[in-house]
Design an enzyme around this catalytic site. Sequence first.
Site, PDB file in Angstrom:
ATOM      1  N   TYR A 210       0.863  -1.180   0.000  1.00 23.84           N
ATOM      2  CA  TYR A 210       0.000   0.000   0.000  1.00 23.84           C
ATOM      3  C   TYR A 210       0.892   1.219   0.000  1.00 23.84           C
ATOM      4  O   TYR A 210       1.817   1.316   0.812  1.00 23.84           O
ATOM      5  CB  TYR A 210      -0.894  -0.018   1.243  1.00 23.84           C
ATOM      6  CG  TYR A 210      -1.756   1.210   1.429  1.00 23.84           C
ATOM      7  CD1 TYR A 210      -2.849   1.456   0.600  1.00 23.84           C
ATOM      8  CD2 TYR A 210      -1.494   2.124   2.447  1.00 23.84           C
ATOM      9  CE1 TYR A 210      -3.654   2.573   0.784  1.00 23.84           C
ATOM     10  CE2 TYR A 210      -2.296   3.241   2.647  1.00 23.84           C
ATOM     11  CZ  TYR A 210      -3.369   3.459   1.809  1.00 23.84           C
ATOM     12  OH  TYR A 210      -4.167   4.576   1.996  1.00 23.84           O
TER      13      TYR A 210
ATOM     14  N   ASP B 277       9.360   2.317  -0.633  1.00 25.17           N
ATOM     15  CA  ASP B 277       8.406   3.040   0.191  1.00 25.17           C
ATOM     16  C   ASP B 277       8.707   2.680   1.644  1.00 25.17           C
ATOM     17  O   ASP B 277       8.334   1.611   2.136  1.00 25.17           O
ATOM     18  CB  ASP B 277       6.979   2.628  -0.197  1.00 25.17           C
ATOM     19  CG  ASP B 277       5.935   3.335   0.660  1.00 25.17           C
ATOM     20  OD1 ASP B 277       6.295   3.888   1.723  1.00 25.17           O
ATOM     21  OD2 ASP B 277       4.751   3.324   0.280  1.00 25.17           O
TER      22      ASP B 277
ATOM     23  N   LYS C  54       5.413   9.099   8.712  1.00 23.30           N
ATOM     24  CA  LYS C  54       5.279   8.551  10.064  1.00 23.30           C
ATOM     25  C   LYS C  54       6.384   9.030  11.013  1.00 23.30           C
ATOM     26  O   LYS C  54       6.340  10.141  11.481  1.00 23.30           O
ATOM     27  CB  LYS C  54       5.181   7.034   9.995  1.00 23.30           C
ATOM     28  CG  LYS C  54       4.004   6.598   9.077  1.00 23.30           C
ATOM     29  CD  LYS C  54       3.467   5.251   9.390  1.00 23.30           C
ATOM     30  CE  LYS C  54       2.522   4.738   8.336  1.00 23.30           C
ATOM     31  NZ  LYS C  54       1.108   4.945   8.615  1.00 23.30           N
TER      32      LYS C  54
END
Length: 429
Positions: free
Chosen positions: A145, A240, A268
């Site tokens: 994702y 990613d 994050k």
Amino acid sequence: MLNREKSREAFARATRVIPGGVNSPARAFGAVGGSPLFIERGAGQYLFDIDGNRLIDYIGSWGPHILGHCHPNIVAAIEAALTRGTSFGAPTERESELAELIVEAVPSIEKVRMVNSGTEATMSAIRLARGHTGRNVVVKFAGCYHGHVDSLLVEAGSGALTHGVPSSPGVPEGCTTDTLSLRYNDADHLADTLAKRGDEIAAVILEPVVGNMGCVPPQTGFLEACRELCTKHGAILIFDEVMTGFRVAFGGAQARYGVTPDLTTLGKIVGGGLPVGAYGGRADIMDSISPVGPVYQAGTLSGNPLATASGIATLKTLKESDPYDKLEATTTRLVGGLSDAAKSAGIPHQVAQVGSMFTLFFNDEPVTNYDISARNDTARFARYFQEMLDRGVYLPCSQFEANFVSTCHTDEDLDATIKAAREVLSAIV
Ligand code: HOZ
């Protein structure tokens, strides 16, 4: 049994004005039943909900809180920044300080651009890869994702997988005709694809450790093969590391596995809990971005003073304290306890762990890709989740998400979690 009355009322109120009552589907309890808890505050490894329950938190805001909630260094940095102004739309020295910390830590990054979320980071990295190479096709892997970028919502993990829409309506066919979705951990599949269409492929993007179909580590040689094949065919390799950056090692998965991509996306932890993303990599590629090069990407709040203050405090604290070995040991002890509990109950399961990320899968075979993860026993997971929550253990509300351990989790927290798992798993055979 947790008292959830106030949370239920808060959810009813939220659903009247917010779609599904949540501002991100990953928070919805659709896959596990019931309604989400509404949080009043966080402190260290704990969350406190509006009913006054204390919960041991293994989500950490889906990754950012490696140092726990409200770490004093981060709070002090944000407070100090706050009194000087919340946004200037003009450069600050703090942006360079954060960029220097990132460049020093992450092997692939020579230059970095700050954005506001992981989604923005991957969207921008894809555009950059296409603009830099003059090619259009992007290869991703099923179950990874990369945020809700149109062209990457194809066989996507996380909330998209949890809620049964891995390929979202609303994304015109034209946005995804240049997206190829391959099997994770299958280097031959990638080699065949590149052999056929290598001169059209701008980029290969992947989570070097997947966090969005549960925690799925790369098999030996997979990342190396991705690197080698991209170099051979002139495609840009994008890791990613929104989830794994500063999580599985200070320099991310690329430092841990010794494989260096061309571009890296971050989010994050790099914002310490404030809305931040970043993408960076080889200077020659990054210099294709405006205003040096022609590839346009911009943002009023990018490099925001509060977010950069929080990111700097987080990275400096991690660099100085180097908690990674201890975090991994703590997590290994926890997953060992959970696995023993499942074993004693005779429940088919797998544990996957990389550093302080982990997933307990209810599956009888090792989870290495999307097809296998799709066979997880989600009904058993739902019962496990609810019963753990009733015992004060706050897990991701989906079998397709990773759990995170923070530096604040103590032996007592681990013991309480394992004890709860023993009770629960023996009851849901
Ligand atoms: N990547 C996060 C969970 N896999 C995102 C959380 C969210 O979508 O809210």
